[in-house]
Enzyme design. Structure first.
Site, PDB file in Angstrom:
ATOM      1  N   THR A  76       0.848  -1.197   0.000  1.00 27.63           N
ATOM      2  CA  THR A  76       0.000   0.000   0.000  1.00 27.63           C
ATOM      3  C   THR A  76       0.883   1.246   0.000  1.00 27.63           C
ATOM      4  O   THR A  76       0.683   2.162  -0.799  1.00 27.63           O
ATOM      5  CB  THR A  76      -0.926   0.004   1.237  1.00 27.63           C
ATOM      6  OG1 THR A  76      -1.779  -1.137   1.157  1.00 27.63           O
ATOM      7  CG2 THR A  76      -1.762   1.267   1.304  1.00 27.63           C
ATOM      8  N   ASN A 155      -5.245  -9.557  -7.592  1.00 25.88           N
ATOM      9  CA  ASN A 155      -5.417 -10.228  -6.301  1.00 25.88           C
ATOM     10  C   ASN A 155      -6.723 -11.013  -6.200  1.00 25.88           C
ATOM     11  O   ASN A 155      -6.803 -12.008  -5.499  1.00 25.88           O
ATOM     12  CB  ASN A 155      -5.327  -9.207  -5.169  1.00 25.88           C
ATOM     13  CG  ASN A 155      -6.092  -7.938  -5.457  1.00 25.88           C
ATOM     14  OD1 ASN A 155      -5.819  -7.237  -6.442  1.00 25.88           O
ATOM     15  ND2 ASN A 155      -7.071  -7.631  -4.632  1.00 25.88           N
ATOM     16  N   GLN A 183       1.063  -9.655  -5.918  1.00 22.72           N
ATOM     17  CA  GLN A 183       0.563 -11.036  -5.967  1.00 22.72           C
ATOM     18  C   GLN A 183       1.461 -11.954  -6.794  1.00 22.72           C
ATOM     19  O   GLN A 183       1.219 -13.159  -6.855  1.00 22.72           O
ATOM     20  CB  GLN A 183      -0.859 -11.080  -6.534  1.00 22.72           C
ATOM     21  CG  GLN A 183      -1.911 -10.500  -5.608  1.00 22.72           C
ATOM     22  CD  GLN A 183      -2.117 -11.309  -4.333  1.00 22.72           C
ATOM     23  OE1 GLN A 183      -1.714 -12.470  -4.224  1.00 22.72           O
ATOM     24  NE2 GLN A 183      -2.745 -10.700  -3.355  1.00 22.72           N
ATOM     25  N   SER A 203       5.287  -6.851  -1.414  1.00 20.59           N
ATOM     26  CA  SER A 203       4.878  -6.970  -0.018  1.00 20.59           C
ATOM     27  C   SER A 203       5.273  -8.337   0.530  1.00 20.59           C
ATOM     28  O   SER A 203       5.044  -9.358  -0.104  1.00 20.59           O
ATOM     29  CB  SER A 203       3.370  -6.783   0.091  1.00 20.59           C
ATOM     30  OG  SER A 203       2.988  -6.873   1.437  1.00 20.59           O
ATOM     31  N   HIS A 205       4.178  -9.993   3.345  1.00 22.92           N
ATOM     32  CA  HIS A 205       3.207 -10.896   3.988  1.00 22.92           C
ATOM     33  C   HIS A 205       2.360 -11.683   3.003  1.00 22.92           C
ATOM     34  O   HIS A 205       1.583 -12.544   3.404  1.00 22.92           O
ATOM     35  CB  HIS A 205       2.318 -10.138   4.984  1.00 22.92           C
ATOM     36  CG  HIS A 205       1.249  -9.287   4.374  1.00 22.92           C
ATOM     37  ND1 HIS A 205      -0.049  -9.724   4.224  1.00 22.92           N
ATOM     38  CD2 HIS A 205       1.268  -8.030   3.883  1.00 22.92           C
ATOM     39  CE1 HIS A 205      -0.776  -8.746   3.675  1.00 22.92           C
ATOM     40  NE2 HIS A 205       0.008  -7.713   3.465  1.00 22.92           N
ATOM     41  N   THR A 244      12.964   4.885  11.300  1.00 17.58           N
ATOM     42  CA  THR A 244      13.862   3.809  11.720  1.00 17.58           C
ATOM     43  C   THR A 244      13.436   2.502  11.076  1.00 17.58           C
ATOM     44  O   THR A 244      12.249   2.155  11.079  1.00 17.58           O
ATOM     45  CB  THR A 244      13.827   3.678  13.257  1.00 17.58           C
ATOM     46  OG1 THR A 244      14.265   4.912  13.809  1.00 17.58           O
ATOM     47  CG2 THR A 244      14.719   2.543  13.738  1.00 17.58           C
ATOM     48  N   CYS A 330     -11.320  -5.821   1.303  1.00 20.65           N
ATOM     49  CA  CYS A 330     -11.902  -4.503   1.570  1.00 20.65           C
ATOM     50  C   CYS A 330     -13.341  -4.441   1.064  1.00 20.65           C
ATOM     51  O   CYS A 330     -14.200  -3.903   1.718  1.00 20.65           O
ATOM     52  CB  CYS A 330     -11.086  -3.407   0.904  1.00 20.65           C
ATOM     53  SG  CYS A 330      -9.343  -3.760   0.855  1.00 20.65           S
TER      54      CYS A 330
END
Ligand code: PLP
Length: 388
Positions: A76, A155, A183, A203, A205, A244, A330
């Site tokens: 995102t 996705n 994806q 991404s 995850h 950080t 979503c």
């Protein structure tokens, strides 16, 4: 059957952390907790070395230089950084951006924002599988076009865009090309030069790494691609993304790449077999369905199906033994029919009856068989109720 329920078939939303990724991350919470920006002591040096090693693993995995990897909090943020960052940097050149209506919300909503701030956004038409036509793209590029953003694979459906052709057109017309490859990376073999894209969102995850970490690939080329940072501060990540660094997440992200690299071929064969088995079993059971995933070219782990005259909300409350989603995560919260499917020309009714099955590394054959049974039973029951 002794499967743990509900069986998790929602791997395109997120995946379970690979246990060996967790093990690899652990020391970075309690022992090597230094800040990689601390240059004056061993805690900082160890952290910096670990981040650098992870960056190398990620770069190696997608075939780029570690200097082309910029860590973010996930896709995102990578999509936001790419779209807003390019829009702001190239405003003097033009204000026209081309995309597709089947992009992830993090692209669509960001483009909506840019549209309200004076950018002209052009959404290409798509076919029944949500795929754009490269010829239309070619005709849509104008003097003031600064960016094309088209995802690698969707996705919801697992359908692929003709990314290579798109990048060739963009490079010929001297327009930057961003592709949300969230994806694809970690799921199928992926090298940045095969796509030819200038900016790529990743991404962790989505492929068994930790949540909250991702990257934006920015191609090192001449003239240099300019991206205006969206988070300013201590000048981390070459000044492009301050804050950080999340060291445990970054080392986990690197490890996830290493594991995927080693397993991707076998994993895809296995998942393709499982999803084929599911689809064939549904058809053998004479369940009325439409396959929304492209039969010729879909992600091996993904099956998007509309079941005739069955509302997906009703299906999910009946099929409690499996964890699936209708549309994207979503859109299922807002109970809207999937915009990806309606944009692809499906009727509202068909879009409302869509279910996404997305399998993953930890899906077993036993779980697949169990899911097949649950689906067939649930659809038959709901169809019978419809008749009354
Ligand atoms: C999951 C997903 C995203 C968002 O990724 P996060 O890391 O969760 O922010 C963006 N694009 C696509 C295609 C996705 O599947």
């Amino acid at each position: 059957m002794s499967v743990k329920t509900p069986v998790y078939l929602d791997n395109n939303s997120t995946t379970q952390l690979d246990p060996s990724v967790l093990e690899y991350m652990m020391p970075y919470f309690l022992a090597y907790y230094g800040n990689p920006a601390s240059k004056s002591h061993k805690y900082g040096w160890i952290a910096e070395e670990s981040v650098s090693l992870a960056r190398n693993k990620i770069a190696n995995f997608i075939g780029c230089s570690p200097k082309e990897i910029f860590f973010t909090s996930g896709a995102t943020e990578s999509n936001n950084l790419a779209l807003r960052g390019i829009a702001e940097a190239y405003l003097k050149k033009g204000n026209h951006i081309i995309s597709s209506p089947t992009e992830h919300k993090s692209v669509i909503d960001t483009l909506d924002y840019l549209s309200k701030s004076g950018f002209e956004i052009n959404y290409l038409n798509v076919d029944e599988y949500g795929i754009v036509d490269p010829n239309e793209l070619k005709k849509s590029i104008k003097e003031n076009t600064i960016l094309v953003s088209i995802m690698y694979t969707n996705n919801e459906t697992g359908n692929f865009q003709p990314v290579k052709q798109i990048s060739e057109i963009c490079s010929e017309k001297n327009v930057l090309f961003h592709t949300d490859s969230t994806q694809a990376i970690g799921k199928i073999p992926f090298k940045v030069n095969d796509t030819g894209a200038d900016l790529i969102s990743i991404s962790s995850h989505k492929f068994y790494g930790p949540k909250g970490i991702g990257a934006l690939f920015i191609r090192n080329k001449n003239p240099k691609i300019r991206v205006i940072p969206q988070i300013t501060g201590g000048g981390h990540e070459g000044g492009l993304r301050s804050g950080t660094l999340n060291v445990p997440a970054i080392v986990g992200f690197g490890k996830a790449c290493e594991i995927s690299e080693a397993n991707i071929g076998d994993e895809n064969l296995r998942l393709k077999n499982f999803t084929n088995k599911m689809l064939n079993s549904f058809r053998d059971a004479k369940i009325g369905l439409t396959l929304n995933s492209n039969p010729k070219n879909r992600l091996p782990n993904t099956l998007n199906i509309s079941f005739d005259n069955i509302d997906s909300a009703a299906f999910m409350s009946e099929a409690k033994g499996i964890a699936v989603s209708s549309g994207s995560a979503c859109t299922s919260a807002s109970l809207e029919p999937s915009y990806v499917l309606t944009a692809s020309g499906k009727t509202t009714e068909s879009a409302r009856s869509s279910v996404r099955f997305s399998l993953g590394r930890f899906t077993t054959e036993e779980e697949t068989d169990f899911a097949i049974e649950v689906v067939i039973k649930s659809i038959k029951k709901l169809s019978k109720e419809n008749e009354i």
